[in-house]
Design a protein around this motif. Structure first.
Motif, PDB file in Angstrom:
ATOM      1  N   ARG A  57       6.235   2.631   5.701  1.00 44.09           N
ATOM      2  CA  ARG A  57       6.796   3.829   5.083  1.00 44.09           C
ATOM      3  C   ARG A  57       7.292   4.786   6.170  1.00 44.09           C
ATOM      4  NH1 ARG A  57       3.951   6.338  -0.046  1.00 44.09           N
ATOM      5  NH2 ARG A  57       5.696   7.584  -0.773  1.00 44.09           N
TER       6      ARG A  57
ATOM      7  N   SER B 191       0.852  -1.187   0.000  1.00 43.31           N
ATOM      8  CA  SER B 191       0.000   0.000   0.000  1.00 43.31           C
ATOM      9  C   SER B 191       0.887   1.235   0.000  1.00 43.31           C
ATOM     10  CB  SER B 191      -0.898  -0.004   1.243  1.00 43.31           C
ATOM     11  OG  SER B 191      -0.127   0.220   2.406  1.00 43.31           O
ATOM     12  N   GLU B 192       0.272   2.393   0.082  1.00 41.57           N
ATOM     13  CA  GLU B 192       1.035   3.633   0.215  1.00 41.57           C
ATOM     14  C   GLU B 192       1.679   3.728   1.596  1.00 41.57           C
ATOM     15  OE1 GLU B 192       1.800   6.094  -2.016  1.00 41.57           O
ATOM     16  OE2 GLU B 192       1.042   4.618  -3.447  1.00 41.57           O
TER      17      GLU B 192
END
Length: 189
Positions: A69, A43-44
Motif C-alpha cells: 500500500r 492485508s491492509e
C-alpha cells in the motif's frame, strides 16, 4: 580524437554450459497456461497474487506480483516499529512461497544445495524486479506437477498476510507443456 577504439581486444573463449535437467530450458519457448489472476489473501498493508504461469516440457514458470500500500513503508524504507520488531525476532517475517502437489508433496522455495542432483521437486526464485511498493517475481518449478489439484501457498507475516492457498487443476500446466516450442530439438536444455 577517436570515439571508438580501432579494434576490440580478443575475447576469451567461452565454455559451453551443459544444462542440467532441472534448470529452466534455454532452447524452448514456453506455452501460456490459461488462468486468471490468483490473488492470495491481502492485508491492509499489502497484497500478493499469481499473475501468470508458463509451461515447458519439463517444468514451469510462475509469475507473481506483490504490492505494498502506498501509505505503508516499502521494502527499502524505514519500517514501522511493529515491522522492525518482526524482522528482528521472527525469521518468518519474510514472504514464503511453496507448492502443494496432488500426491501430497510440499515443495518449499529455495535452491538445491551444491551441484548434486535434487532429491525431489524444486521451486526457486528465477528473477524479478520492481520498486519499493510494487514487485514482480518469477519462480521456476521442476518437474511438471502430477495430475490433480495444485495448490500455491504463500504468506508474508511482516505485512499481515497469513498463510493462504490458491489452486488450479495441474492439467492446465500439463496441457500447456505439450504446446511449448522446441527451438533446436537436438540441443537439450
Amino acid at each position: 580524437m577517436r570515439f571508438f577504439r580501432k579494434s576490440l581486444p580478443p575475447r576469451p573463449t567461452l565454455q559451453r554450459r551443459v544444462p542440467r535437467p532441472w534448470d529452466p530450458p534455454e532452447s524452448e519457448f514456453p506455452a501460456i497456461v490459461p488462468i486468471d489472476t490468483l490473488p492470495f489473501d491481502r492485508s491492509e498493508q499489502a497484497a500478493i497474487a499469481i499473475i501468470g504461469i508458463s509451461a515447458y516440457r519439463e517444468g514451469f514458470d510462475i509469475f507473481m506480483a506483490r504490492r505494498i500500500r502506498p501509505s505503508v513503508p516499502g521494502l527499502d524504507e524505514d519500517p514501522t516499529p511493529e515491522m522492525a520488531r518482526h524482522m528482528r525476532t521472527d525469521p518468518m517475517s519474510f514472504p514464503f512461497f511453496s507448492l502443494l502437489l496432488s500426491d501430497g508433496q510440499q515443495v518449499v522455495s529455495g535452491r538445491p544445495h551444491g551441484e548434486s542432483d535434487p532429491t525431489g521437486p524444486i521451486l526457486r526464485s528465477h528473477g524479478g524486479g520492481g520498486t519499493t511498493h510494487s514487485q514482480f517475481l518469477r519462480w521456476w518449478a521442476w518437474p511438471l506437477p502430477p495430475k490433480g489439484p495444485l495448490e500455491f501457498v504463500c504468506q508474508w507475516p511482516m505485512y499481515g498476510i497469513a498463510e493462504t492457498r490458491v489452486g488450479i487443476d495441474a492439467q492446465l500446466i500439463l496441457d500447456a507443456a505439450q504446446r511449448s516450442v522446441q527451438l533446436w530439438p537436438e540441443d537439450k536444455g
